[in-house]
Design a protein around this motif. Structure first.
Motif, PDB file in Angstrom:
ATOM      1  N   ASN A 194       1.743  -5.259  -6.240  1.00 42.81           N
ATOM      2  CA  ASN A 194       1.827  -3.814  -6.448  1.00 42.81           C
ATOM      3  C   ASN A 194       0.718  -3.321  -7.364  1.00 42.81           C
ATOM      4  N   VAL A 195       0.366  -2.044  -7.187  1.00 45.97           N
ATOM      5  CA  VAL A 195      -0.679  -1.423  -7.992  1.00 45.97           C
ATOM      6  C   VAL A 195      -0.173  -0.093  -8.538  1.00 45.97           C
ATOM      7  N   LEU A 196      -0.065  -0.002  -9.858  1.00 42.57           N
ATOM      8  CA  LEU A 196       0.288   1.259 -10.527  1.00 42.57           C
ATOM      9  C   LEU A 196       1.583   1.873 -10.007  1.00 42.57           C
ATOM     10  N   ASN A 197       2.636   1.058 -10.056  1.00 41.86           N
ATOM     11  CA  ASN A 197       3.957   1.567  -9.685  1.00 41.86           C
ATOM     12  C   ASN A 197       5.021   0.907 -10.558  1.00 41.86           C
ATOM     13  N   PRO A 198       6.311   1.228 -10.379  1.00 35.57           N
ATOM     14  CA  PRO A 198       7.329   0.691 -11.282  1.00 35.57           C
ATOM     15  C   PRO A 198       7.477  -0.825 -11.266  1.00 35.57           C
ATOM     16  N   PHE A 199       6.998  -1.489 -10.212  1.00 33.40           N
ATOM     17  CA  PHE A 199       7.038  -2.950 -10.172  1.00 33.40           C
ATOM     18  C   PHE A 199       5.892  -3.556 -10.987  1.00 33.40           C
ATOM     19  N   THR A 200       4.763  -2.878 -11.010  1.00 34.94           N
ATOM     20  CA  THR A 200       3.570  -3.361 -11.707  1.00 34.94           C
ATOM     21  C   THR A 200       2.726  -2.162 -12.136  1.00 34.94           C
ATOM     22  N   PRO A 201       2.852  -1.733 -13.380  1.00 32.00           N
ATOM     23  CA  PRO A 201       2.122  -0.531 -13.809  1.00 32.00           C
ATOM     24  C   PRO A 201       0.675  -0.812 -14.189  1.00 32.00           C
ATOM     25  N   TYR A 202       0.046  -1.765 -13.518  1.00 33.17           N
ATOM     26  CA  TYR A 202      -1.346  -2.114 -13.748  1.00 33.17           C
ATOM     27  C   TYR A 202      -2.025  -2.302 -12.386  1.00 33.17           C
ATOM     28  N   GLY A 203      -3.311  -2.593 -12.433  1.00 33.77           N
ATOM     29  CA  GLY A 203      -3.958  -3.025 -11.209  1.00 33.77           C
ATOM     30  C   GLY A 203      -5.294  -2.387 -10.924  1.00 33.77           C
ATOM     31  N   ASP A 204      -6.308  -3.245 -10.680  1.00 34.42           N
ATOM     32  CA  ASP A 204      -7.609  -2.768 -10.226  1.00 34.42           C
ATOM     33  C   ASP A 204      -7.997  -3.440  -8.915  1.00 34.42           C
ATOM     34  N   LEU A 241       0.812  -1.206   0.000  1.00 28.47           N
ATOM     35  CA  LEU A 241       0.000   0.000   0.000  1.00 28.47           C
ATOM     36  C   LEU A 241       0.852   1.266   0.000  1.00 28.47           C
ATOM     37  N   ASP A 242       2.025   1.190   0.631  1.00 31.02           N
ATOM     38  CA  ASP A 242       2.817   2.413   0.822  1.00 31.02           C
ATOM     39  C   ASP A 242       3.426   2.958  -0.461  1.00 31.02           C
ATOM     40  N   LYS A 243       3.633   2.093  -1.464  1.00 30.38           N
ATOM     41  CA  LYS A 243       4.243   2.571  -2.705  1.00 30.38           C
ATOM     42  C   LYS A 243       3.327   2.375  -3.918  1.00 30.38           C
ATOM     43  N   ALA A 244       2.025   2.358  -3.672  1.00 30.05           N
ATOM     44  CA  ALA A 244       1.054   2.241  -4.754  1.00 30.05           C
ATOM     45  C   ALA A 244       0.810   3.593  -5.414  1.00 30.05           C
TER      46      ALA A 244
END
Length: 406
Positions: free
Chosen positions: A306-316, A59-62
């Protein structure tokens, strides 16, 4: 007199539709054709099941794509991008971004999360304090378990251990690790086991996140799990090395993990996005075969990471989507296989977080309604929940789409 009455529910393992009577936050009656006063929700034959459980989320880096780009698409590129952005994180910033993700997760049917929070002298306890606030503020809809961990190393980053201890003494629920980021990986593993024993908390490692099967840290984690008597209290996430093991080596590894009581969390979206970047053809998937380990009694979960960050630029924040992604990558299709994928976003992570996920008299009225008649169908169709409650309180609704025929 009921606080709520759910009619015509399809329950897993039952051959007929049933009604659920809710009072004082619990299920007080399950039967056909219950009558009584109180608000009514007609499930209309749709599946009623305990909410999904997110076993590994940051959550902290989303939601930081506006300030952190992974130019290479690699793991090191993601770590570097977040490390640079993290210096600008504030408690309120982490809170606002985390709240967005939690609210998405609620409407996707998740009502419990284990979130990993980075702790080091660069960020201090700002992220941890924000997540503590979120845990309190969203308790009406979401149970949040906080795992603090040293993303950028422990023994090589002076001051990190002291901050981890402060977090553990002020509400953190468990301790995580990232040995591949430390100059002394085995030393980090040992130190974390010592701290876990001292504070009597579980462990959850980011581990073996590459495709080189010639070496790994899993064996040291297994050795220390047995040495410290921590069997059943250790999870390992990613472990993409498992995806490249020939069958005999995988079977040996399964035996090691089972004997050491170590569970596995696979993170399909991240693992697919980051691994195999050095291949220009026949790109490896890099997703550990969790279903094969689960078949041998290893605790296995599927999670978002991850959600919408450099590790995973996707996510709902849809765990039914994540289970479907895993099934697709792993080429699973039978009813039993898809049912097992559902279990890895519901049953297994619920047990991991110490929650009951039974729909039964006396249990908490915490469940969701899905437009399906089986758990396998939820995975195959990526069913989105239409309604849910936690402890007898309605937390969200998402009505079915309506068509307007000519």
């Amino acid at each position: 007199m009921f606080d709520y009455l759910v009619k015509n529910a399809c329950l897993h393992g039952e051959n007929t539709l049933l009604d659920l009577g809710i009072a004082n936050g619990r299920i007080v009656e399950i039967a056909q054709s219950i009558t009584g006063d109180g608000p009514v929700f007609d499930a209309g034959g749709q599946l009623v099941t305990a909410g999904f459980v997110e076993s590994h989320l940051h959550l902290d880096k989303a939601c930081i794509l506006d300030r952190a780009k992974n130019e290479t698409g690699t793991l090191s590129g993601a770590i570097s991008a977040v490390a640079n952005a993290k210096s600008g994180f504030t408690e309120d910033d982490v809170y606002a971004r985390g709240a967005k993700v939690i609210e998405k997760a609620i409407t996707q049917g998740t009502n419990a999360i284990r979130t990993h929070v980075e702790i080091d002298p660069g960020i201090g306890l700002a992220g941890f304090n924000a997540i503590k606030r979120l845990k309190a503020d969203y308790a009406w809809a979401m149970d949040i378990e906080i795992c603090v961990f040293p993303q950028e190393g422990l023994l090589n980053y002076p001051g990190t251990e002291e901050l981890l201890r402060e977090a553990l003494e002020n509400g953190a629920d468990l301790l995580g690790g990232c040995p591949y980021m430390d100059t002394d990986p085995d030393g980090q593993i040992l130190r974390l086991f010592e701290m876990a024993q001292e504070y009597d908390v579980d462990l959850d490692f980011h581990l073996d996140f590459d495709l080189d099967g010639s070496w790994r840290h899993l064996d040291e984690v297994a050795r220390q799990s047995i040495a410290f008597g921590w069997q059943g209290r250790v999870m390992i996430g990613h472990v993409t090395k498992l995806s490249v093991l020939p069958k005999p080596q995988l079977e040996d590894t399964i035996a090691i993990m089972r004997d050491a009581g170590i569970g596995l969390t696979v993170l399909p979206a991240t693992d697919l996005f980051l691994t195999g970047r050095d291949h220009d053809h026949s790109v490896p998937r890099g997703v550990a075969p969790a279903h094969k380990l689960a078949a041998h009694g290893v605790c296995c979960t599927i999670a978002t990471n991850n959600v919408l960050n450099p590790f995973t630029p996707y996510g709902d924040c849809s765990l039914s989507r994540m289970a479907n992604l895993y099934a697709n990558v792993s080429q699973l299709s039978t009813e039993a296989e898809l049912e097992n994928c559902f279990a890895m976003i519901a049953d297994a992570p619920a047990k991991l977080l110490g929650r009951s996920n039974r729909i039964a008299v006396g249990e908490a009225a915490s469940f969701i309604i899905l437009p399906a008649q089986s758990r396998a169908q939820v995975v195959s169709e990526i069913s989105r929940p239409v309604w849910g409650m936690k402890d007898g309180r309605v937390t969200f609704e998402h009505p079915a789409a309506r068509l307007f025929h000519p």
